[in-house]
Design a protein around this motif. Sequence first.
Motif, short mmCIF file in Angstrom:
data_model
loop_
_atom_site.label_atom_id
_atom_site.label_comp_id
_atom_site.label_asym_id
_atom_site.label_seq_id
_atom_site.Cartn_x
_atom_site.Cartn_y
_atom_site.Cartn_z
N GLU A 161 -0.74 -3.91 -3.61
CA GLU A 161 -1.52 -2.68 -3.67
C GLU A 161 -0.65 -1.42 -3.69
O GLU A 161 -0.93 -0.43 -3.03
N CYS A 162 0.40 -1.48 -4.49
CA CYS A 162 1.29 -0.33 -4.65
C CYS A 162 1.01 0.36 -5.98
O CYS A 162 0.54 -0.26 -6.94
N THR A 163 1.30 1.65 -6.02
CA THR A 163 1.20 2.44 -7.24
C THR A 163 2.59 2.94 -7.60
O THR A 163 3.28 3.53 -6.77
N LYS A 203 -2.14 -6.60 -7.31
CA LYS A 203 -3.07 -5.48 -7.19
C LYS A 203 -2.33 -4.14 -7.25
O LYS A 203 -2.59 -3.22 -6.48
N CYS A 204 -1.39 -4.05 -8.19
CA CYS A 204 -0.58 -2.84 -8.35
C CYS A 204 -1.01 -2.07 -9.59
O CYS A 204 -1.62 -2.61 -10.50
N ASP A 225 -3.45 -9.14 -11.05
CA ASP A 225 -4.39 -8.03 -11.01
C ASP A 225 -3.66 -6.69 -11.09
O ASP A 225 -3.73 -5.86 -10.19
N VAL A 226 -2.93 -6.50 -12.20
CA VAL A 226 -2.09 -5.31 -12.39
C VAL A 226 -2.65 -4.45 -13.52
O VAL A 226 -3.04 -4.96 -14.57
N ASP A 258 0.80 -1.22 0.00
CA ASP A 258 0.00 0.00 0.00
C ASP A 258 0.84 1.28 0.00
O ASP A 258 0.64 2.17 0.82
N LYS A 259 1.79 1.37 -0.92
CA LYS A 259 2.66 2.54 -1.04
C LYS A 259 2.54 3.13 -2.43
O LYS A 259 2.28 2.43 -3.41
#
Length: 173
Positions: A22-24, A42-43, A62-63, A3-4
């Motif tokens: 969950e990183c961007t 999930k990025c 899930d990118v 999450d970053k």
Amino acid sequence: MEDKTIEKVDFSIEELETNYYECTFDKCNFSDKPIGRVIFEKCTFKECNLSLVKTSNTSWLDVLFTDCKMTGINFSLSNRFGLSVEFHNCLLSYALFTEMKLKGTRFIGCDLQNTDFMETDLSNAVFKDCDLCYASFHHTNLEKADFTTARNYALRGNTYIGTQCADWLLRSE
């Protein structure tokens, strides 16, 4: 890492973690970087350069790629277990997706010129507003794939759809 938001990092020089959840990644450079065995789950990649990245056993779970430059990337070497990707407004020319399962994958507004989809399962895939000039679909499963707004593609032999491909190619029919 979890999450970053990672901005403007040059990963062609900097080291990568082994797992991102969950990183961007925003405006990062991965150009020509070996990123084997890295897990992206999930990025989101925004405006990143992933051209010629070495993807040996890289996991893409899930990118979403948006406005990325990905010229020559070989997704075929990626870990195929759980592979789930989506592309929006990406430059994917000369990318390789050979012998992959990309059911339902969405390509929106992408440049897919000279991209290789040989022996790939693209059933239910969407190619919305994409340029597929010289893209290869040899022995590819295109069942229920949506090419409604795509342009410059060939699906049977030398049957080319579109007029923006090179003139010599269209004259050769």
